[in-house]
Design a protein around this motif. Sequence first.
Motif, PDB file in Angstrom:
ATOM      1  N   GLY A  95      -7.491   3.637   6.987  1.00  0.00           N
ATOM      2  CA  GLY A  95      -7.017   3.447   5.624  1.00  0.00           C
ATOM      3  C   GLY A  95      -7.023   4.727   4.817  1.00  0.00           C
TER       4      GLY A  95
ATOM      5  N   ASN B 128       1.042   3.868  -3.215  1.00  0.00           N
ATOM      6  CA  ASN B 128       0.689   5.273  -3.053  1.00  0.00           C
ATOM      7  C   ASN B 128       1.854   6.195  -3.385  1.00  0.00           C
ATOM      8  OD1 ASN B 128      -2.016   5.137  -2.421  1.00  0.00           O
ATOM      9  ND2 ASN B 128      -1.652   4.890  -0.252  1.00  0.00           N
TER      10      ASN B 128
ATOM     11  N   THR C 102      -3.731   6.767   3.512  1.00  0.00           N
ATOM     12  CA  THR C 102      -3.574   7.171   2.117  1.00  0.00           C
ATOM     13  C   THR C 102      -3.283   8.657   2.002  1.00  0.00           C
ATOM     14  OG1 THR C 102      -5.000   5.422   1.274  1.00  0.00           O
ATOM     15  CG2 THR C 102      -4.763   7.366  -0.104  1.00  0.00           C
TER      16      THR C 102
ATOM     17  N   ALA D 233       0.831  -1.202   0.000  1.00  0.00           N
ATOM     18  CA  ALA D 233       0.000   0.000   0.000  1.00  0.00           C
ATOM     19  C   ALA D 233       0.865   1.252   0.000  1.00  0.00           C
ATOM     20  CB  ALA D 233      -0.926  -0.006   1.207  1.00  0.00           C
TER      21      ALA D 233
ATOM     22  N   TRP E  16      -4.736  -0.198   1.765  1.00  0.00           N
ATOM     23  CA  TRP E  16      -4.831   0.391   3.103  1.00  0.00           C
ATOM     24  C   TRP E  16      -6.167   0.047   3.750  1.00  0.00           C
ATOM     25  CZ3 TRP E  16      -0.888   1.499   5.787  1.00  0.00           C
ATOM     26  CH2 TRP E  16       0.217   2.193   5.295  1.00  0.00           C
TER      27      TRP E  16
ATOM     28  N   THR F 160       0.213   9.474   3.289  1.00  0.00           N
ATOM     29  CA  THR F 160       1.246   9.052   2.351  1.00  0.00           C
ATOM     30  C   THR F 160       1.320  10.004   1.160  1.00  0.00           C
ATOM     31  OG1 THR F 160       0.841   6.751   2.975  1.00  0.00           O
ATOM     32  CG2 THR F 160       2.074   7.123   0.962  1.00  0.00           C
ATOM     33  N   LEU F 161       0.180  10.399   0.626  1.00  0.00           N
ATOM     34  CA  LEU F 161       0.164  11.336  -0.494  1.00  0.00           C
ATOM     35  C   LEU F 161       0.725  12.689  -0.088  1.00  0.00           C
ATOM     36  CD1 LEU F 161      -3.312  10.526  -2.090  1.00  0.00           C
ATOM     37  CD2 LEU F 161      -1.050   9.776  -2.850  1.00  0.00           C
TER      38      LEU F 161
ATOM     39  N   GLY G 177      -3.467   1.476  -3.974  1.00  0.00           N
ATOM     40  CA  GLY G 177      -2.878   1.627  -2.650  1.00  0.00           C
ATOM     41  C   GLY G 177      -3.919   1.908  -1.584  1.00  0.00           C
ATOM     42  N   THR G 178      -4.924   2.693  -1.947  1.00  0.00           N
ATOM     43  CA  THR G 178      -6.007   2.977  -1.013  1.00  0.00           C
ATOM     44  C   THR G 178      -6.782   1.714  -0.673  1.00  0.00           C
ATOM     45  OG1 THR G 178      -6.202   5.213  -1.904  1.00  0.00           O
ATOM     46  CG2 THR G 178      -8.071   4.378  -0.648  1.00  0.00           C
TER      47      THR G 178
ATOM     48  N   ILE H 121      -2.692   4.998  -6.996  1.00  0.00           N
ATOM     49  CA  ILE H 121      -3.178   5.564  -5.729  1.00  0.00           C
ATOM     50  C   ILE H 121      -4.456   4.849  -5.287  1.00  0.00           C
ATOM     51  CG2 ILE H 121      -4.202   7.634  -4.703  1.00  0.00           C
ATOM     52  CD1 ILE H 121      -2.142   9.260  -6.345  1.00  0.00           C
TER      53      ILE H 121
END
Length: 91
Positions: A59, A10, A63, A6, A50, A66-67, A46-47, A43
């Motif tokens: 989650g 991301n 996300t 994840a 999460w 991380t972004l 990855g979400t 993304i």
Amino acid sequence: MITLSALLLNLAGAALVYLASGQQTLLKAPLRVTARLAGWVLILAGTVCWLIVAGAGAGISATLTTLMLAWVILPYLAWWRGPDAAETDTR
């Protein structure tokens, strides 16, 4: 292992979205629109990872964190490389 996936998805997606932006200074020219689309797909993947690992609230927070981290670090990385780094010829 899913947490690492994840995080990496991301980060890779955020990097692609950033590098496809007209405001980026890491590359001579921004990447194409397809790179931006691929970034958003990463993304989203990855979400989903999460959400599987941490649940809905954590989650989404992971996300967004991380972004935020990636989109804050990338411009500083471009600044650290210097103003002429994107224009230098590395032949």
